[in-house]
Design a protein around this motif. Structure first.
Motif, PDB file in Angstrom:
ATOM      1  N   ASP A  19      70.991  17.094 -34.245  1.00 41.89           N
ATOM      2  CA  ASP A  19      72.014  16.516 -34.055  1.00 41.89           C
ATOM      3  C   ASP A  19      71.657  14.727 -33.960  1.00 41.89           C
ATOM      4  O   ASP A  19      71.941  14.616 -33.332  1.00 41.89           O
ATOM      5  N   PRO A  20      71.255  14.032 -35.613  1.00 35.27           N
ATOM      6  CA  PRO A  20      70.727  12.853 -35.414  1.00 35.27           C
ATOM      7  C   PRO A  20      72.092  11.870 -34.301  1.00 35.27           C
ATOM      8  O   PRO A  20      71.678  11.112 -34.453  1.00 35.27           O
ATOM      9  N   LEU A  21      73.307  12.655 -35.252  1.00 31.93           N
ATOM     10  CA  LEU A  21      74.104  11.298 -34.858  1.00 31.93           C
ATOM     11  C   LEU A  21      74.089  11.289 -33.367  1.00 31.93           C
ATOM     12  O   LEU A  21      74.662  10.019 -32.289  1.00 31.93           O
ATOM     13  N   LYS A  22      73.955  12.244 -32.776  1.00 32.76           N
ATOM     14  CA  LYS A  22      74.207  12.252 -31.140  1.00 32.76           C
ATOM     15  C   LYS A  22      72.915  11.858 -30.766  1.00 32.76           C
ATOM     16  O   LYS A  22      73.411  10.887 -29.690  1.00 32.76           O
ATOM     17  N   THR A  23      72.005  12.316 -31.218  1.00 32.50           N
ATOM     18  CA  THR A  23      70.769  11.894 -31.214  1.00 32.50           C
ATOM     19  C   THR A  23      70.163  10.326 -30.768  1.00 32.50           C
ATOM     20  O   THR A  23      69.754   9.737 -29.887  1.00 32.50           O
ATOM     21  N   ALA A  24      71.310   9.389 -32.249  1.00 33.53           N
ATOM     22  CA  ALA A  24      71.410   7.822 -32.067  1.00 33.53           C
ATOM     23  C   ALA A  24      72.046   7.356 -30.709  1.00 33.53           C
ATOM     24  O   ALA A  24      71.701   6.046 -30.142  1.00 33.53           O
ATOM     25  N   GLN A  25      72.447   7.991 -30.492  1.00 31.48           N
ATOM     26  CA  GLN A  25      73.333   7.726 -29.200  1.00 31.48           C
ATOM     27  C   GLN A  25      72.738   7.855 -27.744  1.00 31.48           C
ATOM     28  O   GLN A  25      73.171   6.739 -27.234  1.00 31.48           O
ATOM     29  N   HIS A  26      71.997   8.804 -27.473  1.00 28.77           N
ATOM     30  CA  HIS A  26      70.826   8.738 -26.462  1.00 28.77           C
ATOM     31  C   HIS A  26      69.507   8.104 -26.630  1.00 28.77           C
ATOM     32  O   HIS A  26      69.676   7.075 -25.249  1.00 28.77           O
ATOM     33  N   ILE A  27      69.533   7.274 -28.288  1.00 25.43           N
ATOM     34  CA  ILE A  27      68.285   6.488 -28.030  1.00 25.43           C
ATOM     35  C   ILE A  27      68.705   5.388 -27.857  1.00 25.43           C
ATOM     36  O   ILE A  27      68.221   4.376 -27.095  1.00 25.43           O
ATOM     37  N   ARG A  28      69.982   4.892 -27.941  1.00 22.86           N
ATOM     38  CA  ARG A  28      70.720   3.866 -28.049  1.00 22.86           C
ATOM     39  C   ARG A  28      70.811   3.896 -26.357  1.00 22.86           C
ATOM     40  O   ARG A  28      70.057   2.438 -25.509  1.00 22.86           O
ATOM     41  N   GLU A  29      71.448   4.675 -25.408  1.00 20.37           N
ATOM     42  CA  GLU A  29      71.508   3.984 -24.033  1.00 20.37           C
ATOM     43  C   GLU A  29      70.275   4.248 -23.264  1.00 20.37           C
ATOM     44  O   GLU A  29      69.787   3.507 -22.571  1.00 20.37           O
ATOM     45  N   THR A  30      69.213   5.030 -24.381  1.00 20.85           N
ATOM     46  CA  THR A  30      67.503   4.673 -23.347  1.00 20.85           C
ATOM     47  C   THR A  30      67.081   4.253 -23.781  1.00 20.85           C
ATOM     48  O   THR A  30      66.198   2.775 -22.705  1.00 20.85           O
ATOM     49  N   PHE A  31      67.246   3.203 -24.532  1.00 26.48           N
ATOM     50  CA  PHE A  31      66.360   2.069 -25.043  1.00 26.48           C
ATOM     51  C   PHE A  31      66.306   0.617 -24.434  1.00 26.48           C
ATOM     52  O   PHE A  31      65.948  -0.261 -24.135  1.00 26.48           O
ATOM     53  N   SER A  32      67.738   1.043 -24.526  1.00 30.29           N
ATOM     54  CA  SER A  32      69.231  -0.256 -23.460  1.00 30.29           C
ATOM     55  C   SER A  32      68.469   0.005 -22.371  1.00 30.29           C
ATOM     56  O   SER A  32      68.502  -1.135 -21.310  1.00 30.29           O
ATOM     57  N   ARG A  33      68.626   1.448 -21.650  1.00 28.97           N
ATOM     58  CA  ARG A  33      67.199   1.169 -20.016  1.00 28.97           C
ATOM     59  C   ARG A  33      66.186   0.228 -20.104  1.00 28.97           C
ATOM     60  O   ARG A  33      65.735   0.446 -18.765  1.00 28.97           O
ATOM     61  N   MET A  34      65.825   0.656 -20.778  1.00 29.69           N
ATOM     62  CA  MET A  34      64.138  -0.024 -21.335  1.00 29.69           C
ATOM     63  C   MET A  34      64.145  -1.212 -21.538  1.00 29.69           C
ATOM     64  O   MET A  34      63.178  -1.489 -21.817  1.00 29.69           O
ATOM     65  N   ALA A  35      65.211  -2.273 -21.772  1.00 23.56           N
ATOM     66  CA  ALA A  35      65.169  -3.711 -21.605  1.00 23.56           C
ATOM     67  C   ALA A  35      65.778  -3.520 -23.399  1.00 23.56           C
ATOM     68  O   ALA A  35      65.292  -5.014 -23.946  1.00 23.56           O
ATOM     69  N   MET A  36      65.290  -2.696 -23.893  1.00 23.04           N
ATOM     70  CA  MET A  36      65.693  -3.078 -25.957  1.00 23.04           C
ATOM     71  C   MET A  36      66.958  -2.793 -26.383  1.00 23.04           C
ATOM     72  O   MET A  36      67.725  -2.299 -25.861  1.00 23.04           O
ATOM     73  N   ASN A  37      67.333  -3.774 -26.954  1.00 20.97           N
ATOM     74  CA  ASN A  37      68.562  -3.639 -28.103  1.00 20.97           C
ATOM     75  C   ASN A  37      68.217  -2.898 -29.412  1.00 20.97           C
ATOM     76  O   ASN A  37      67.239  -2.406 -29.501  1.00 20.97           O
ATOM     77  N   ASP A  38      70.083  -2.797 -29.830  1.00 18.89           N
ATOM     78  CA  ASP A  38      69.378  -1.699 -31.132  1.00 18.89           C
ATOM     79  C   ASP A  38      68.329  -2.874 -31.913  1.00 18.89           C
ATOM     80  O   ASP A  38      67.807  -1.795 -32.682  1.00 18.89           O
TER      81      ASP A  38
END
Length: 724
Positions: free
Chosen positions: A237-256
């Motif tokens: 489900d790419p739209l759900k995955t997108a939200q998890h990507i956003r959160e995970t990468f932000s926790r790894m110090a990356m912006n969008d």
């Protein structure tokens, strides 16, 4: 008494299980006991190089160009025992470097490429790191050749960077200087799950709300570096995955933008491997047999073909030319419609609905055949999520901008835990100050230190104000990613000036005094803060009958708000500080466990933690001025009273509330002092009590003061990389 085993009859000469993790341990018998192991790891006993070896000096003599040339040759030297995709190991080495660095998380600064932790369990056996053991073995000839001058940690990251360069990317730079560790890091909490790839629900309050992931975690499941490539809990489900990507990468110090660039740039080269039956793979490295010699996931069906490898289970390349860094990822993703299919290994993946034969990538082993490309659920998120789509459109309109953005993001990914750029080593280290490096300008060393010290002494600031301000400024240091510390005096800037733990009202008063003294003396505020703390310690020692001079090195600078990324500093806020008997709220973990965590991040040993707590208590530096743990009749004197009275059997300890205790006179019942869990753990824990008893001895008053000064100086100078 138990008799020794009778080896003549085939009995085992050692206790069964005693030499493996399956054996009973102290913590297995008493699981609620405070485990001090994280303060004892990486000591000199584990390091085969000896106390005199300094890798950061040794690497400076490395022939950097020769290493890079050898790396380029290695990338194209396909080995029969592990053949390269299309004859180029670039994709594999990039994945090795990426997964080594990608374990970093912003919340506590742990993880990351520094130390080469991916060589050890559990990382070496994570499902997401399958076959990276082969990449490390391929690198062994270079490690063997350059020996002590090139750490595994540096070599691993270098391999991915040179791979990108060899495939056409103009990289942003590279720094050497990562020192190897020699056993697994025990301080990193990877999650509470008991099995690999357990459903994400276990680490979320609500898996539908990515921001409810348990802190300090960043990856969505145990055993993954980022997100599940097949979708949330393996459901596309790419739209759900997108939200998890956003959160995970932000926790790894990356912006969008960095996240989109890394996703696209990472999948511009190489391929995923799932052309076979994953059930036939052998055990991971830590579970493999002795004959496997530390390598895992053996594939009896590979038959010497790169295209028959099985790793993630997903199969295929993302682009038509997987050994070139180009715009192929965008051309493939946005140039076709995609539908869900199953890989030969049974994994969920996206494949084009219709694609010309000539637009397909070649088979990784046979150049006469072409194979369908594929996209993961995370890749599809770049197209279907409006925010990520807009960023990708911007990249497609300006390929040069994409390349520069990716190069910078790759550099950040692989260097995030190295600290400021003054720690960088080598000819390719960039000179530009980047905000995520927490830059600090050079401070003055030309002022009169003694006059500045005299000015502080005459300023009217109390011993408590001097010591607590210095401590609060320096305690933010994290050895995990070399962030925080007193240099820069960021305690006077947002967000630190407003942190509850820093007592903003008192802090503002002290800083106003230091601002005036800085203008008067020419010293930076950062130097004055530390110098003031040193003065307070000297005054406390004198009150206890000892004349000491706390070492001081000028040269700290004052950072500006423009040099400070407020958002990235938020995770450094102390939720607890046992050294000052502070707890912001009630947490699941105990205050003494949080004390250990802070001590480990600050690089302290158990002895240093003990002496600092005892000294801070008797100097009266508790948060809010509370009396908990101030086991002395003469607060402000750097005496051994905390330890003397803690170990005095004339006292009796009784709970007063859920988190506080009374210390009563055993004979009269009179309450003499109060305490917290953090105070009493130094008497209840057998290891900490052993340290406490040393300082409670009648002959160790001077030792206590000297040990305190040494530990204090270590904390104050933790971020003074210019002194190394």
């Amino acid at each position: 008494m138990t008799k020794p085993s009778d080896t003549s009859g085939g009995g085992c000469p050692v206790m069964h299980g005693a030499l493996t993790e399956s054996g009973d341990t102290v913590m297995a018998w008493w699981p609620k006991a405070l485990n001090l192991d994280i303060l004892h790891q990486h000591d000199t006993k584990t390091n085969p190089m000896g106390e005199d070896f300094d890798y950061r000096e040794e690497v400076k003599s490395l022939d950097f160009e020769a290493v890079k040339e050898d790396m380029r040759a290695l990338l194209k030297d396909s080995q029969e025992w592990w053949p390269a995709d299309w004859g180029h190991y670039g994709g594999l080495m990039i994945r090795l470097a990426w997964h080594s660095a990608g374990s970093y998380r912003l919340a506590d600064g742990r993880g990351g490429a520094g130390g080469g932790n991916i060589r050890f369990a559990p990382l070496n056996s994570w499902p997401d790191n399958a076959s990276l053991d082969k990449a490390r073995r391929l690198l062994w000839p270079l490690k063997k050749k350059y020996g002590n001058k090139l750490s595994w940690a540096d070599l691993i990251v270098l391999s991915g960077t040179i791979a990108y360069e060899d495939m056409g990317l103009k990289t942003f730079g590279f720094s050497f200087g990562r020192e190897d560790i020699w056993h697994p890091e025990k301080d990193v909490y990877w999650g509470a799950e008991k099995e690999w790839l357990a459903p994400s629900d276990e680490r979320y309050g609500d898996v539908g709300k990515p921001d409810t992931m348990e802190n300090p975690l960043a990856a969505v499941q145990m055993g993954l570096i980022y997100v599940n490539p097949e979708g949330v809990n393996g459901t596309p489900d790419p739209l759900k995955t997108a939200q998890h990507i956003r959160e995970t990468f932000s926790r790894m110090a990356m912006n969008d933008e960095e996240t989109a660039a890394l996703t696209a740039g990472g999948h511009t080269v190489g391929k995923a491997h799932g052309n076979g039956d994953a059930e036939t793979l052998g055990a991971e490295p830590e579970a493999a047999g002795l004959e496997d010699q530390g390598m895992g996931w053996s594939n009896a069906n590979q038959n010497g073909l790169a295209s028959k490898a099985v790793t993630s289970g997903i199969e295929g390349a993302w682009t038509a030319e997987p050994t070139k860094f180009d715009m192929g990822f965008f051309e493939m993703l946005f140039g076709h419609e995609w539908e869900l299919r199953k890989s030969p290994a049974g994994a969920q993946q996206w494949e084009p609905v219709d694609i010309k034969e000539e637009d397909k990538p070649l088979d990784a082993s046979d150049p006469t055949k072409r194979r369908n490309p594929m996209m993961t659920d995370a890749d599809m998120a770049m197209k279907m999520d409006p925010g990520f789509n807009a960023i990708c459109q911007k990249f497609m309109a300006d390929p040069k901008y994409f390349e520069e953005t990716f190069a910078r993001a790759w550099f950040k990914l692989t260097h995030r835990d190295m600290g400021p750029n003054q720690r960088y080593i080598g000819p390719d280290a960039p000179k530009e100050d980047l905000i995520w490096q927490d830059p600090v300008p050079a401070g003055s060393t030309g002022y009169d230190v003694e006059k500045a010290k005299e000015a502080i002494a005459n300023s009217g600031l109390s011993l408590t104000e001097l010591v607590t301000t210095a401590w609060d400024s320096a305690r933010t240091f994290r050895g995990s990613d070399m962030r925080g510390g007193a240099n820069g005096a960021r305690i006077r800037l947002a967000p630190q000036k407003d942190w509850v733990a820093n007592e903003p009202e008192q802090l503002a008063k002290v800083l106003a005094v230091y601002e005036g003294l800085s203008a008067e003396t020419g010293a930076s505020i950062a130097d004055l803060i530390v110098l003031g703390g040193n003065l307070g310690v000297e005054q406390a020692a004198k009150a206890a009958g000892y004349d000491v001079t706390v070492p001081f090195a000028p040269g700290r600078g004052d950072a500006s708000a423009e040099m400070t990324d407020e958002e990235s500093f938020a995770p450094l806020e102390p939720n607890a500080d046992g050294f000052r008997n502070f707890t912001k709220a009630e947490f699941v973990v105990t205050p003494e466990e949080m004390l250990l965590d802070r001590a480990q991040l600050m690089g302290l040993t158990a002895k240093e933690m003990t002496v600092l707590v005892g000294g801070m208590r008797v100097m009266g530096t508790n948060y809010g001025g509370t009396g908990h743990g101030v086991f002395t009749d003469k607060p402000g004197a750097l005496s051994t009273d905390f330890f003397v009275n803690l170990t005095d059997m004339a006292n009796k300890w009784e709970p007063a509330s859920k988190s506080t205790y009374n210390i009563n006179d055993r004979a009269t019942g009179e309450t003499k002092w109060t305490a917290t869990r953090v105070d009493l753990v130094f008497g209840s824990n057998s290891v900490l009590r052993a340290y406490a008893e040393v300082y409670a001895q009648d002959d160790n008053g001077a030792k206590f003061v000297n040990d305190f000064v040494a530990a204090w100086t270590k904390v104050m100078n933790a971020d003074r990389y210019d002194l190394a």
